[in-house]
Structure formats: C-alpha cells, structure tokens
Enzyme design. Structure first.
Site, PDB file in Angstrom:
ATOM      1  N   ARG A 119       0.811  -1.223   0.000  1.00  0.00           N
ATOM      2  CA  ARG A 119       0.000   0.000   0.000  1.00  0.00           C
ATOM      3  C   ARG A 119       0.844   1.272   0.000  1.00  0.00           C
ATOM      4  O   ARG A 119       0.345   2.349   0.324  1.00  0.00           O
ATOM      5  CB  ARG A 119      -1.002   0.011   1.166  1.00  0.00           C
TER       6      ARG A 119
ATOM      7  N   LYS B 147       2.707  11.003 -11.677  1.00  0.00           N
ATOM      8  CA  LYS B 147       1.848  10.134 -12.487  1.00  0.00           C
ATOM      9  C   LYS B 147       2.561   8.807 -12.695  1.00  0.00           C
ATOM     10  O   LYS B 147       3.666   8.765 -13.243  1.00  0.00           O
ATOM     11  CB  LYS B 147       1.542  10.772 -13.847  1.00  0.00           C
TER      12      LYS B 147
ATOM     13  N   GLU C 106       8.373  17.570 -25.635  1.00  0.00           N
ATOM     14  CA  GLU C 106       7.768  17.923 -24.343  1.00  0.00           C
ATOM     15  C   GLU C 106       8.284  19.271 -23.845  1.00  0.00           C
ATOM     16  O   GLU C 106       7.557  20.024 -23.203  1.00  0.00           O
ATOM     17  CB  GLU C 106       8.039  16.825 -23.315  1.00  0.00           C
TER      18      GLU C 106
ATOM     19  N   LYS D  31       6.407  22.569 -14.902  1.00  0.00           N
ATOM     20  CA  LYS D  31       5.602  21.420 -14.494  1.00  0.00           C
ATOM     21  C   LYS D  31       5.364  21.427 -12.991  1.00  0.00           C
ATOM     22  O   LYS D  31       4.258  21.107 -12.528  1.00  0.00           O
ATOM     23  CB  LYS D  31       6.254  20.105 -14.910  1.00  0.00           C
TER      24      LYS D  31
ATOM     25  N   GLU E 131      -5.025  16.253 -11.395  1.00  0.00           N
ATOM     26  CA  GLU E 131      -5.615  16.570 -12.699  1.00  0.00           C
ATOM     27  C   GLU E 131      -7.131  16.718 -12.650  1.00  0.00           C
ATOM     28  O   GLU E 131      -7.874  16.149 -13.450  1.00  0.00           O
ATOM     29  CB  GLU E 131      -5.221  15.510 -13.730  1.00  0.00           C
TER      30      GLU E 131
ATOM     31  N   ARG F 207      -4.138  20.931 -14.402  1.00  0.00           N
ATOM     32  CA  ARG F 207      -3.093  20.001 -14.839  1.00  0.00           C
ATOM     33  C   ARG F 207      -3.396  19.388 -16.203  1.00  0.00           C
ATOM     34  O   ARG F 207      -2.484  18.936 -16.906  1.00  0.00           O
ATOM     35  CB  ARG F 207      -2.883  18.897 -13.791  1.00  0.00           C
TER      36      ARG F 207
ATOM     37  N   ASN G 222      -1.501  17.956 -21.094  1.00  0.00           N
ATOM     38  CA  ASN G 222      -1.804  16.944 -22.103  1.00  0.00           C
ATOM     39  C   ASN G 222      -1.954  17.522 -23.513  1.00  0.00           C
ATOM     40  O   ASN G 222      -2.509  16.861 -24.394  1.00  0.00           O
ATOM     41  CB  ASN G 222      -3.087  16.193 -21.721  1.00  0.00           C
TER      42      ASN G 222
ATOM     43  N   HIS H 273      -1.634  15.265 -26.518  1.00  0.00           N
ATOM     44  CA  HIS H 273      -1.634  13.882 -26.052  1.00  0.00           C
ATOM     45  C   HIS H 273      -2.858  13.088 -26.495  1.00  0.00           C
ATOM     46  O   HIS H 273      -2.772  11.872 -26.642  1.00  0.00           O
ATOM     47  CB  HIS H 273      -1.518  13.836 -24.525  1.00  0.00           C
TER      48      HIS H 273
ATOM     49  N   HIS I  19      -1.631   9.846 -28.028  1.00  0.00           N
ATOM     50  CA  HIS I  19      -1.925   8.533 -27.459  1.00  0.00           C
ATOM     51  C   HIS I  19      -2.664   7.658 -28.470  1.00  0.00           C
ATOM     52  O   HIS I  19      -2.461   6.438 -28.505  1.00  0.00           O
ATOM     53  CB  HIS I  19      -2.753   8.679 -26.186  1.00  0.00           C
TER      54      HIS I  19
ATOM     55  N   HIS J  51       6.881   8.010 -27.563  1.00  0.00           N
ATOM     56  CA  HIS J  51       5.824   8.848 -26.989  1.00  0.00           C
ATOM     57  C   HIS J  51       5.992  10.308 -27.393  1.00  0.00           C
ATOM     58  O   HIS J  51       5.037  10.967 -27.818  1.00  0.00           O
ATOM     59  CB  HIS J  51       5.828   8.714 -25.461  1.00  0.00           C
TER      60      HIS J  51
END
Length: 360
Positions: free
Chosen positions: A119, A141, A183, A225, A235, A239, A243, A246, A250, A263
């Site tokens: 956990r 993330k 990026e 960032k 997000e 935030r 993206n 993206h 993606h 990516h």
C-alpha cells in the site's frame, strides 16, 4: 546544481539538476531506509548501473538490483507483477526504497509498484532520457499500459526525490532527443510564450545538447511542471493542460502499437494537430500553427500523422482519460503560452484529421 521544489498534498520533494549527478544518488536515500532496490533495464544498467550502485552502496544500506525488459511494449501488468515478485522475494518492508533508473517506462512502472506494494513505499526517480527528465519523472503520475489504451492503470504517487544528471543525455539516439524536445516545446506552448520563442531561437543548440542550453531547458520545463502539479496534483482542473497534443498522440501510439512511435514523437505530431484544431475552434492564428509545425519538424519529430482511419481515431480518443461521458476533450490554445480544455465540434475534428494525416 539547480534545485526545483515541488509541493503537493501527496508530498513535497526536490528535483536536483546537475551534470554527473549519478555519482551522488546515494545521498537521496533516507537515513531510516531498511533496504534499497535499484530497478532498471539492461540498456541503461549497462551504461550507468555501476556508477549508481557505487553511490547507493556508500549509503550503507542493503542494495539489490532488478532488471526489466527495455521498451514501451513491456510497460504491462505482467512486467509489473514480476517487480512485485522480486520485492516479495527480497522481503522488502514498508521502509524500503525503490530507485528507478531509466526513462519514462521504468519511472512509471517503478512509481506504480511503489504506490501499490504494501500500500505504498518510497521511491526516487533517476530519469535517463530527456523526455523523462522534463516530464514523466516529475509530478507523480505512475502507470502501466493496457492493450486498449496508454497509462490506463495507475495512480498519482509522488517520489521523494528526482535526481537529474544532464550528462547522460549524450548517449541517447537522435530520436530520443527529438522526443524529449517535443515535451520541452509543450511547456512554452501552454504556459510561457517567451520560453517557446527561446526554443525557436536555440533549437540547434538544444539538438546538439549544448550544456548551457539543455540545462536551462530541463530546469525551465521542471519549473513549469512543478508549478502546474503544485496547483493541481490529481488533474481535476489546470493540470489537464499538460496533455496538449496527447489525445492525438496517445491514439497514434495505441493505433500503431506501443513502441512503434516514441511517446514524444507522437506528442510532437499531436501538438501540430492540436494547433490546427485550435485554429478552427478558438482563434489560434494560422501563422502560429506554422510556427508550431516548423519547430516540431526542426527538432526531428513527425508533423504528419499516420492514417488510422476515422473510426479508429474516434474509438481510441474516446478511451482517453480526459474523455467524459463519451465526449472527447482536447487541450486547445487561444494563443501561444495559453491553453484550456474543451470539447470540439465533430466536424472540426474530422477536418483536422483529414488535413493532418497521411493520404492513402
């Protein structure tokens, strides 16, 4: 050394940026750590494993090493389970620390393993690609891919430190440099028009990894960032602007098969598509669309998307994490340095896909 502070509800930590920093990674290990697991892949470990191990061993902790296969294709639940098995075999307790040595795939998987093993245990990011240094290692993330979509299984979980050695970039292939610079450009487009101008003016120095230029690019990207993540860790609002490109990117990655395009290459192309969409839906000047296209091309990323077929594009975009109630949301730009999230008319999206994809 440059230090950028990140402050979130999930934890506060420092990003350390300097040449030859791998020799000091051991100083980031907390005094109360019971043991340390260094996780990497054979490519990165072959280059930097000995240096990092020596630094970690100087901490006086028990050190073990686990390697996972190299590449986006292995960012899966199966690989994640192999990490859990190793952690259990090593009898790691809750005061253990994972050190992630590698690019975004290693960082994302190690972060998710740390978030979920017992956990939650601590982890340190040691990113070795430009893309990971300016983006994926910062902000917490963590995830693995699913065959139906990228990063669909994960958690928000902050590291306790990010150690960035800019000298390691010298061993990267040109494609990886281009992917990381995509990026970098993104931060200028969404938050800092002056930084975008600087990237245009210094693109040759950035591609050549000139120390002063690349050091500033990494630092400024991390600062921007860190600001966004500190404002919106999980997000729920601001935030999402990170993206930009993206949703298109993606879809390209999943549609072609993960690992076919890097990516950052997919995001670079996706930013050109997002710029075209912005011109249609929120008045982004066409002259600035061409600036985006020219800079993405100049760093060495594709500016024309593969033709996945309209139905496949829509299907993949609807799986995107920003989609709500089946409606696709895009990050669009009213101007350079400004970004927002919104749904767009389907006819505008269709026109942009037609304009920006390969024909036949």
């Amino acid at each position: 050394m440059s230090i950028v502070k990140v402050k979130t509800e999930g934890g506060a930590y420092s990003i350390h940026i300097a040449p030859n920093l791998l020799q000091q990674v051991g100083t980031s290990i907390p005094p109360d750590a019971t043991s340390v697991v260094l996780i990497s892949n054979p490519t990165v470990f072959g280059l930097y494993g000995k240096t990092v191990l020596q630094s970690l061993e100087a901490s006086g902790k028990k050190i073990s090493v686990f390697e996972v296969p190299d590449g986006e294709a292995y960012k899966t639940l199966e690989t994640l389970n192999s990490i859990y098995t190793f952690l259990l075999e090593q009898r790691l307790d809750r005061r253990a620390v994972i050190v992630a040595l590698g690019g975004g795939v290693i960082g994302d998987m190690c972060g998710f393993a740390a978030a979920t093993y017992m956990r939650g245990i601590r982890f340190i990011q040691v990113p070795t690609t430009l893309l990971a240094q300016v983006d994926s290692s910062v902000g917490g993330k963590t995830a693995v891919n699913h065959p139906m979509g990228k990063n669909m299984i994960g958690a928000f979980y902050q590291p306790i430190a990010v150690d960035i050695d800019t000298t390691v970039l010298g061993t990267l292939p040109e494609r990886e440099i281009a992917a990381g610079l995509a990026e970098v450009i993104k931060y200028g487009l969404i938050l800092d028009a002056g930084f975008f101008d600087w990237c245009e003016q210094n693109v040759a120095s950035l591609k050549a990894l000139e120390p002063e230029a690349i050091g500033y690019a990494v630092q400024r990207s991390c600062e921007l960032k860190a600001y966004v993540v500190s404002e919106d860790e999980k997000e729920t609002g601001m935030r999402a602007i990170l993206n930009l490109g993206h949703t298109f990117g993606h879809a390209i990655e999943a549609g072609l098969g993960f690992g076919t395009w890097l990516h950052g290459e997919a995001v670079g192309c996706g930013m050109v598509q997002a710029a075209e969409l912005s011109a249609r839906v929120c008045g982004f000047p066409q002259a600035d669309v061409e600036r985006v296209r020219a800079l993405v091309a100049a760093i060495g990323c594709p500016v024309t998307a593969p033709d996945l077929g309209t139905d496949k594009w829509i299907e993949l975009m609807q799986i995107d994490k920003k989609a709500e109630g089946g409606k696709i949301k895009f990050i669009v730009m009213p101007g350079i340095g400004q970004a927002k999230s919104q749904t767009v008319p389907r006819e505008d999206l269709m026109l942009v896909l037609k304009k920006t994809t390969q024909k036949g």
